[in-house]
Structures are given as structure tokens and as C-alpha cells.
Design a protein around this motif. Structure first.
Motif, PDB file in Angstrom:
ATOM      1  N   LEU A  99      27.627  15.908 133.916  1.00  0.00           N
ATOM      2  CA  LEU A  99      28.171  16.723 134.298  1.00  0.00           C
ATOM      3  C   LEU A  99      28.287  16.419 135.970  1.00  0.00           C
ATOM      4  N   ILE A 100      29.861  16.528 136.417  1.00  0.00           N
ATOM      5  CA  ILE A 100      29.845  16.227 137.806  1.00  0.00           C
ATOM      6  C   ILE A 100      30.477  17.717 138.439  1.00  0.00           C
ATOM      7  N   THR A 101      29.930  17.990 139.483  1.00  0.00           N
ATOM      8  CA  THR A 101      30.532  19.013 140.300  1.00  0.00           C
ATOM      9  C   THR A 101      30.266  18.805 141.660  1.00  0.00           C
ATOM     10  N   THR A 102      30.722  19.892 142.559  1.00  0.00           N
ATOM     11  CA  THR A 102      30.785  19.601 143.957  1.00  0.00           C
ATOM     12  C   THR A 102      29.907  20.624 144.540  1.00  0.00           C
ATOM     13  N   SER A 103      29.440  20.898 145.793  1.00  0.00           N
ATOM     14  CA  SER A 103      29.005  21.847 146.356  1.00  0.00           C
ATOM     15  C   SER A 103      30.036  23.154 146.784  1.00  0.00           C
ATOM     16  N   LYS A 104      29.678  24.157 146.990  1.00  0.00           N
ATOM     17  CA  LYS A 104      30.428  25.276 146.980  1.00  0.00           C
ATOM     18  C   LYS A 104      31.759  25.288 147.722  1.00  0.00           C
ATOM     19  N   ARG A 105      32.918  25.589 147.684  1.00  0.00           N
ATOM     20  CA  ARG A 105      33.960  25.685 148.620  1.00  0.00           C
ATOM     21  C   ARG A 105      34.281  24.241 148.680  1.00  0.00           C
ATOM     22  N   PRO A 106      34.527  23.287 147.901  1.00  0.00           N
ATOM     23  CA  PRO A 106      34.807  22.005 148.298  1.00  0.00           C
ATOM     24  C   PRO A 106      36.209  21.791 148.878  1.00  0.00           C
ATOM     25  N   SER A 107      36.396  20.553 149.645  1.00  0.00           N
ATOM     26  CA  SER A 107      37.713  20.346 150.127  1.00  0.00           C
ATOM     27  C   SER A 107      38.448  19.534 149.117  1.00  0.00           C
ATOM     28  N   LYS A 108      39.782  19.333 149.617  1.00  0.00           N
ATOM     29  CA  LYS A 108      40.701  18.443 148.700  1.00  0.00           C
ATOM     30  C   LYS A 108      40.093  17.154 148.336  1.00  0.00           C
ATOM     31  N   PHE A 109      39.514  16.570 149.564  1.00  0.00           N
ATOM     32  CA  PHE A 109      39.331  15.240 149.344  1.00  0.00           C
ATOM     33  C   PHE A 109      38.067  15.054 148.426  1.00  0.00           C
ATOM     34  N   THR A 110      37.284  15.978 148.374  1.00  0.00           N
ATOM     35  CA  THR A 110      35.958  15.904 147.572  1.00  0.00           C
ATOM     36  C   THR A 110      36.451  16.076 146.218  1.00  0.00           C
ATOM     37  N   TYR A 111      37.477  16.861 145.719  1.00  0.00           N
ATOM     38  CA  TYR A 111      38.019  16.993 144.345  1.00  0.00           C
ATOM     39  C   TYR A 111      38.504  15.641 144.220  1.00  0.00           C
ATOM     40  N   GLU A 112      39.123  14.993 144.879  1.00  0.00           N
ATOM     41  CA  GLU A 112      39.880  13.567 144.665  1.00  0.00           C
ATOM     42  C   GLU A 112      38.773  12.692 144.288  1.00  0.00           C
ATOM     43  N   PHE A 113      37.707  12.760 145.257  1.00  0.00           N
ATOM     44  CA  PHE A 113      36.783  11.708 144.951  1.00  0.00           C
ATOM     45  C   PHE A 113      35.835  11.969 143.569  1.00  0.00           C
ATOM     46  N   ALA A 114      35.744  13.179 143.367  1.00  0.00           N
ATOM     47  CA  ALA A 114      35.021  13.652 142.156  1.00  0.00           C
ATOM     48  C   ALA A 114      35.927  13.237 140.912  1.00  0.00           C
TER      49      ALA A 114
END
Lengths: 301, 377
Positions: A99-114
């Protein structure tokens, strides 16, 4: 001519002239030597081999400080230990699910990286991080749904700067510093990934700690050798930095392969390794501290 | 000096240093047992009550082995039926001590006094049922019938086995007949500045001195070091908040004024009990230190940690790392056997020699008399 030191000439124009002439002459001599050597080596290839074998530059890696934790190839105790460790179920045939997720309220770039991370790891899923759940709760949900790993991309100042990797159900947890991210489209001449499972290359995970990390990274990719798609994912450890690269190879001729890079590129550095599954009060198996860094030639992985 | 370590995979290792007390030299390491994670070692202690010194090892699957200190042969084996390593909720050992009777305690709160002498084997003498969720039980090093325990939401309590009567003794209940055997129980510290209850979670405790049974030092999950005096009051005599991470292990230092404690990120602090100040920190750890032991009179601190190393530090002002030994497994317990040592005696001789030298100097010194001034007339 050589006996004259240009620095002792007081006239500037003359000094420059002499200096330039000396430099030219030196370069010319060097070139001559090189051409001569090339000629000799073309006639007798063994000479080249001999020269290359002799001429090994000193680097930080090959002058590395002695480390007793480097795993010996015949050390049965370590291999027996590894045979029953947390990742042993993967080597017995249970395929990974991540499962891949991010920290809370991520920015656009983090979504792209994910999104590129999902592309790397087969059988992985991205779940948008809501504001409700803590990592501890997410771990609980994932354990119930038979996930084997959770990867959290941590972000600071709108830039992904760390990866928390949690192995389920009982840990360990690792925290990597994340630097030098280059997404696929930023790489010149990049290719597109296909849905085939990549082959895996793990380089230089030599110490006991390195073995653990290496085994873990291995356990993130399905253990089915499927040599289709000609994709290779590489985790290359050099001076404790783990470089990730992904390529597609093609054999142009018998002795030459060509590579096409498929992104992303990123670099990881281990900050800590914890025994349990993300417990703030848990015991840390290894943690980087400034006072461990006693020398530039001391590496831990 | 001999050091024994226990680890996560159930191996016992004996580390022997050469006799001329050169602790910086590389020691001889012997490994006993086979790798089996269900036999992971949780606690270790040793006993001198049998004809030879024996090592007692409490394992994850409930097995308690008595090993020979020379060749690691299992001479006796007990089994704690409560502890089975299969389930996550299964009990684990939180206390182990032995002289002629072996004391075991699990986190379910069952304390067992059991004879280990070979003529009356496997007769369980006394079983106490205390409250569950215990984290540590310690038996007083001299007065073996007295022990102290504490745990998660379990206040520190002092018990006397001799006056214990049958029946369940929940620490929280205040009924008189159920408290037989309970000598003393602590009281939680007063509410914090927001008037909220302070949570209790004792992770390790020690008796401060061998002479008294009244003074105890306690380390908590919330990184407090507390000193209790059962004679003085029920609340801690002193309460210090040190560091940011839970206390893992705690040990008494050179005297009862100094303690060493470790936390989860691999810090080992030396703390003055009277002031609560950190006297110093032992360096060189990469992982959490799971157990400590003082050795050699005591001038050395031996420690085992999750980063698979046994380390030996000097206790004195330098706190220098004397030696470290890579033992290949995540280590959980350490025990020091000093029976083959004569260093303490040597140092005494040295001290005497030094004294006599000093006396000689004083005796040989010439007396300087003030010169008389010549008075000119």
C-alpha cells in the motif's frame, strides 16, 4: 628549457610565453605516450589488462574501514537466522502486496511521485491519505487486508523528503531520507514502462544491516522470474546511499547491450530501522547518530 | 571474566576474556544451542546454590533451562504452561531470579517459587497470583523472600512471600484479607499542571542497596526515573524526567548514588540519584541497549544491544569504549561471571603498595628548618 622556472622570470609577457610553451610540450609528450601505448596494446591485449589491473584508483569504498558485521559467504549462523526472520515468508512463496500513501495534505508533486512508485512496485496500490487516520490505524487496516508492506511518502515544504517503509504484520519499520528525485518525464530519452514484472539488481548490501535492507527491498518485488519486458530495477548501494534506477535493456549485438532509462530516479539513505511496526516507543534496531560518523570511510550498509 | 549473552534466536553465547584482564583483546566466543525463534531468550540469571554455578535461561515458549556455565549442557528443564510463544497475547517472562529456589514471573501476574535442587524437583512450592500487565519483577539480592514489581498501570508494590497466604491478590483491590503478603504499595504522583492524572507504566526497577529493602529506583515508559523509600512515603521521594524516550533497562552503578539506564534509541546515561542530573553518557551505540551489567569491581559496564554488539565501557570519568564484540544476533540479555577473576584482590594489593610508597616518601623527606638569620652587629 625545462630547467627554467617560469615563476622566476620577471617579465610578464615572457613568463606567460615560456609557461605556455612548457605546457604545450608536456601535453604533446603525454599524447605521444598515450598513442604509443595504444599501439602497443592493440598489438598485445594482455598489456592493457595488466595496466588496468595495476591501475586501481583509491576511493572511499575500497579504502573502507574494517567492519566486522560484513556477512561472510560461509557464515551459516547468519543465514540460518535470516531463514526465519520477518521476510522469510516472502521467500517461502507469499507474494508481496503493498500500500502506498502519503503524509497528510500532500502537494501535487508528491502525488506525481507516488504514481510513479505504483508503477515501480508490481501489486501495489495507492490510497489517498485522508485526514482521519493515523499511520498506526492504517497499519491495522492493512494487516486485516493481508498487505505485506506499507510505504508512506513523507513530505516537507511541498517536497517529498522521506519514505517510511513498514513491513507487516510485525515490523520492522525503516525510515529513509529521500533525495534527488527525477520523475520519468524529466529524464532525457526516457522510455515508457510496461506492465511486466521487472528483474531486480541489488548491489553492495554487504553488512548485516545491509542484508536486512537488501532482503526487504527484494521482498517488495514478486519472486516469480518472468524474463519478459526486459525491464530491470536496480537498488545500488554506494557509501550508504541507495540509488534507485530502472532500465530497459536490449542486446544490439553479441557483446553489447543498450539501455534505455525508465524513470523515476531517486536516492534513499537509511536513517533508522525499528523492530516493531511503527511504534514511537518501540526499540530501534539501528539509528543514525552524528557520533557514529567517526570517519568518511565508515559505512553501515 | 566470562560474559554470557542471550539473544532473539535462542542462542546462548559465552564470551571469555583472557586471564590477564586485558579486556581490549579479542575474546573467545562459544555458541550454545540452535537457532529457533520460538526459543527466543527473554531473561537470564544465574545461581550459585547448586554444586556448580549454573545459568538459568527463560525462553519465549515457556521453557526454563538450567545450563552449565562451562559447556552449556542443559541439566534441568522446567516448563511454564502459561507461556506459549504461538499467540501474540501469550504471556512472557518479566522476572527471573534464583538461589536455591527459582523465582519466575510472567506478565499475566503469576509468580512461582520453585525448588531447583535435584532431590526435590518439580514441586511447585508457592504460586502467587498478582495483577496482570506486569513489566518487571525483581527479587531483593540479599533478602530473597522480598520482591518488588510494577507494570502498565500497575503501581510499584513490595511483597513478602513468607507472609503470603493463598488467594488472589489484585493490587488494586483494597480488601484486607486479599492483601496478605503485600508489604507496601506506591501511590501515583499528584496530578500534573493541567490537573490530569499521570499515567503509570513501570518498565524496569531495581533495589538501590543490598543492605536495605526499603529503597527502590524505578524507570518508566514516560522517561521518568523515580526513587521510592518505603519507610518515608508512598509517593516517590524524588522524580526526575530525563530524556525523551522510554526507559528500557536500569542498573545500579558503583554505589547506590549512581544508576545507569538505557532508552529505546540507544542512549546509555549515568545518573546521580541524589540530584537527578546526568553525569555522563556512554557512546558508540547504534541500536537500543536491551540489558546492562556492571563488572570487575565495578569498573566496567557491559551492555548488549539490538545492533548485535556486546560492548564494554569503562565506568570512570572517561566512559571510554574498551571493547566491542560482534555477536551476529539481536541480543536481549547479558550476565557477567567474575568468579575466575582476581583483579579486585590485585587492585587492593596495588593500593597497599601505593600507600607504603607514599609513607616511604614521607619518611625519607628531609626536614627543612628555617635558617637563622645572621645578625650583623
Amino acid at each position: 628549457m625545462n630547467s627554467i622556472l617560469p615563476s622566476q622570470i620577471k617579465n610578464k609577457i615572457k613568463r606567460e610565453e615560456v609557461h605556455a610553451r612548457q605546457r604545450q610540450e608536456k601535453n604533446r609528450r603525454k599524447l605521444e605516450l598515450r598513442l604509443q601505448r595504444r599501439k602497443e596494446e592493440a598489438e598485445d591485449p594482455s598489456k592493457k589488462e595488466e595496466r588496468l589491473a595495476k591501475n586501481v584508483p583509491k576511493t572511499l569504498e575500497n579504502t573502507r574501514e574494517f567492519d566486522e558485521t560484513i556477512v561472510d559467504a560461509e557464515d551459516t549462523e547468519v543465514f540460518e537466522d535470516e531463514a526465519s526472520d520477518e521476510f522469510s515468508s516472502y521467500f517461502k512463496g507469499i507474494s508481496p502486496k503493498m500500500l502506498i500513501t502519503t503524509s497528510k495534505r500532500p502537494s501535487k508533486f508528491t502525488y506525481e511521485f507516488a504514481s510513479e512508485l505504483i508503477d515501480i512496485f508490481p501489486n501495489s496500490q495507492f490510497v489517498k491519505r485522508g485526514s482521519k487516520f493515523s499511520i498506526k490505524q492504517i497499519i491495522g487496516f492493512c494487516t486485516n487486508r493481508d498487505y505485506t508492506d506499507v510505504l508512506v511518502v513523507n513530505e516537507d515544504k511541498k517536497v517529498p523528503y522521506a519514505i517510511t517503509l513498514i513491513h507487516l504484520p510485525d515490523g520492522p519499520t525503516a525510515y529513509f531520507k529521500l533525495t534527488s528525485i527525477k520523475l520519468n518525464h524529466e529524464i532525457q530519452g526516457h522510455g515508457r514502462s510496461s506492465c511486466h514484472k521487472p528483474e531486480l539488481i541489488l548491489n553492495n548490501f554487504n553488512t548485516r544491516l545491509g542484508h536486512t535492507i537488501g532482503r526487504w527491498l527484494q521482498a517488495l518485488f514478486p519472486h516469480v522470474p518472468e524474463f519478459q519486458g526486459r525491464q530491470v530495477a536496480t537498488f545500488h548501494n554506494q557509501r550508504d546511499f541507495i540509488f534507485f534506477r530502472r532500465h530497459r535493456y536490449v542486446f544490439k549485438s553479441k557483446d553489447k547491450a543498450e539501455l534505455q532509462e525508465i524513470g523515476p530516479r531517486f536516492t534513499l539513505k537509511l536513517k533508522w530501522l525499528q523492530r516493531g511496526a511503527f511504534d514511537k516507543d518501540g526499540e530501534y534496531e539501528w539509528m543514525f547518530k552524528p557520533d557514529l560518523e567517526t570517519s568518511r570511510r565508515r559505512f553501515f550498509l | 571474566m566470562k560474559i554470557f549473552t542471550g539473544d532473539e534466536t535462542g542462542l546462548v553465547k559465552s564470551i571469555t576474556f583472557s586471564e590477564n584482564s586485558d579486556y581490549a583483546s579479542s575474546p573467545i566466543v562459544k555458541t550454545w544451542g540452535k537457532i529457533d525463534r520460538s526459543k527466543s531468550i527473554q531473561l537470564m540469571c544465574y545461581t550459585t546454590a547448586l554444586e556448580k554455578k549454573k545459568l538459568i535461561v527463560a525462553r519465549k515458549n515457556g521453557q526454563i533451562d538450567i545450563l552449565d556455565t562451562n559447556d552449556g549442557k542443559i541439566s534441568q528443564e522446567f516448563f511454564e504452561a502459561q507461556v506459549t510463544g504461538e499467540h501474540k497475547s501469550s504471556a512472557r517472562f518479566v522476572g527471573l531470579f534464583a538461589n536455591d529456589r527459582q523465582v519466575t514471573c510472567t506478565d499475566k501476574g503469576i509468580v512461582r517459587y520453585q525448588s531447583i535442587l535435584e532431590d526435590n524437583l518439580s514441586t511447585i512450592e508457592t504460586t502467587l497470583t498478582l495483577a496482570p500487565d506486569l513489566c518487571r519483577l525483581r527479587v531483593h539480592p540479599k533478602e530473597h523472600h522480598i520482591f518488588a514489581c510494577g507494570g502498565k498501570e500497575r503501581e510499584l508494590s513490595l511483597w513478602d512471600v513468607n507472609s503470603y497466604k493463598e488467594g488472589i491478590c489484585f493490587i488494586k483491590t483494597q480488601k484486607k484479607e486479599q492483601k496478605a503478603g503485600l508489604v507496601w504499595m506506591s501511590k501515583n504522583v499528584s496530578h500534573d499542571f493541567l490537573d490530569l492524572r499521570v499515567p503509570v507504566w513501570i518498565t524496569d526497577l531495581q533495589f538501590l542497596s543490598e543492605q536495605e529493602t526499603t529503597k527502590l529506583v524505578v524507570g518508566t515508559k514516560y522517561h521518568q526515573i523515580r526513587i521510592y523509600d518505603t519507610k518515608a512515603k508512598r509517593r516517590p521521594v524524588s522524580d526526575y524526567n530525563i530524556g525523551n524516550n522510554p526507559v528500557v533497562s536500569l542498573i545500579i552503578g558503583r554505589n547506590s548514588n549512581e544508576i545507569f539506564f538505557t532508552d529505546t534509541i540507544g542512549n546509555v546515561f549515568s545518573v546521580d540519584v541524589r540530584t537527578g542530573k546526568i553525569l555522563g553518557q556512554f557512546k558508540g551505540f547504534a541500536g537500543s541497549v536491551t540489558n546492562l551489567a556492571v563488572a570487575n569491581g565495578p569498573s566496567l559496564l557491559t551492555s548488549v544491544s539490538m545492533d548485535r554488539f556486546l560492548r564494554i565501557h569503562e565506568i570512570g570519568a572517561s566512559r571510554k569504549l574498551v571493547n566491542k564484540v560482534y555477536l551476529k544476533q539481536r541480543l536481549t540479555c547479558v550476565i557477567v561471571d567474575e568468579s575466575e577473576d582476581k583483579i579486585i584482590g590485585e587492585s587492593k594489593q596495588d593500593a597497599e603498595k601505593y600507600d607504603s610508597e607514599e609513607e616511604n616518601i614521607w619518611e625519607n623527606m628531609k626536614e627543612i628548618k628555617p635558617k637563622k638569620r645572621k645578625i650583623k652587629h
